[in-house]
Write a protein that holds these residues in place. Structure first.
Motif, mmCIF file in Angstrom:
data_model
loop_
_atom_site.group_PDB
_atom_site.id
_atom_site.type_symbol
_atom_site.label_atom_id
_atom_site.label_comp_id
_atom_site.label_asym_id
_atom_site.label_seq_id
_atom_site.Cartn_x
_atom_site.Cartn_y
_atom_site.Cartn_z
ATOM 1 N N LEU A 69 57.482 55.059 28.179
ATOM 2 C CA LEU A 69 56.883 53.720 28.188
ATOM 3 C C LEU A 69 57.745 52.714 27.436
ATOM 4 O O LEU A 69 57.881 51.558 27.856
ATOM 5 N N LYS A 70 58.356 53.141 26.336
ATOM 6 C CA LYS A 70 59.246 52.247 25.581
ATOM 7 C C LYS A 70 60.447 51.859 26.437
ATOM 8 O O LYS A 70 60.844 50.688 26.486
ATOM 9 N N ILE A 71 61.022 52.822 27.135
ATOM 10 C CA ILE A 71 62.151 52.542 28.017
ATOM 11 C C ILE A 71 61.715 51.581 29.125
ATOM 12 O O ILE A 71 62.435 50.624 29.445
ATOM 13 N N ALA A 72 60.532 51.805 29.688
ATOM 14 C CA ALA A 72 60.028 50.924 30.747
ATOM 15 C C ALA A 72 59.871 49.492 30.240
ATOM 16 O O ALA A 72 60.234 48.534 30.935
ATOM 17 N N ARG A 73 59.356 49.325 29.028
ATOM 18 C CA ARG A 73 59.224 47.979 28.450
ATOM 19 C C ARG A 73 60.598 47.343 28.250
ATOM 20 O O ARG A 73 60.788 46.161 28.552
ATOM 21 N N ASN A 74 61.550 48.093 27.740
ATOM 22 C CA ASN A 74 62.897 47.564 27.526
ATOM 23 C C ASN A 74 63.546 47.141 28.840
ATOM 24 O O ASN A 74 64.174 46.076 28.916
ATOM 25 N N VAL A 75 63.391 47.962 29.868
ATOM 26 C CA VAL A 75 63.962 47.623 31.177
ATOM 27 C C VAL A 75 63.265 46.377 31.731
ATOM 28 O O VAL A 75 63.921 45.500 32.292
ATOM 29 N N GLY A 76 61.964 46.263 31.531
ATOM 30 C CA GLY A 76 61.241 45.081 31.976
ATOM 31 C C GLY A 76 61.756 43.816 31.308
ATOM 32 O O GLY A 76 61.893 42.766 31.950
#
Length: 141
Positions: A69-76
Motif C-alpha cells: 500500500l505504501k508503494i501504491a501511494r508513492n506511485v500515485g
C-alpha cells in the motif's frame, strides 16, 4: 541561443538535468512544488520526463500488505506529478513527453554515469535518472 533540453525524474526529490547543445551542463534536485516555477524560469525547448504512468506493472505484492500500500501511494504521487508536468508544459507551450522507467534503462552509479555522459561532478540518483531519461533526446529541437 542554444536550445535547452530538460530531463526530469519526478519524485519527492525531483531530479532535473539540462542539456545544452547536446552537452550535459547542470544537474539539480528540486521539490515537486517548484516544478512550475522551474519550468517558467528555464523555458526549455523540450522536456523529457520519467513517466511512471507508462509502466504496466510498477510494484510487487511480495511482502506485507502495508508495504504494498505504501508503494501504491508513492506511485500515485509520482503519477500525479507526471500529470502536472504534462499540464504545465502544455500551458507554457513546451513540447514534452514521458519515457517509461523501463525504457530509460537501469539506474547508473556515478562511475557508469561519468562514462556515459562525461559528467564527473557530484550527482545523486535522481539527477542521474533525469539526465538518462533525456539523454537520447539531448540534441532534439
Amino acid at each position: 541561443m542554444t536550445a535547452h533540453i530538460l530531463g526530469i525524474d519526478p519524485g519527492a526529490n525531483t531530479g532535473v538535468a539540462c542539456f545544452d547543445g547536446g552537452v550535459l551542463t547542470w544537474l539539480r534536485t528540486i521539490e515537486p512544488h517548484s516544478i512550475e516555477h522551474f519550468l517558467r524560469q528555464h523555458a526549455p525547448a523540450r522536456v523529457v520526463f520519467e513517466d511512471s504512468r507508462l509502466e504496466s506493472k510498477v510494484w510487487t505484492t511480495a511482502g506485507s500488505r502495508a508495504a504494498a500500500l505504501k508503494i501504491a501511494r508513492n506511485v500515485g504521487q509520482i503519477d500525479a506529478w507526471c500529470s502536472l508536468i504534462t499540464a504545465i508544459c502544455a500551458d507554457l507551450g513546451i513540447p514534452a513527453h514521458g519515457i517509461s522507467p523501463t525504457a530509460k534503462g537501469a539506474k547508473l552509479d556515478a562511475a557508469a554515469f561519468a562514462v556515459a555522459t562525461g559528467w564527473t561532478a557530484r550527482s545523486n540518483a535522481h539527477e542521474r535518472d533525469a539526465a538518462m531519461v533525456a539523454f537520447p533526446y539531448r540534441r532534439a529541437r
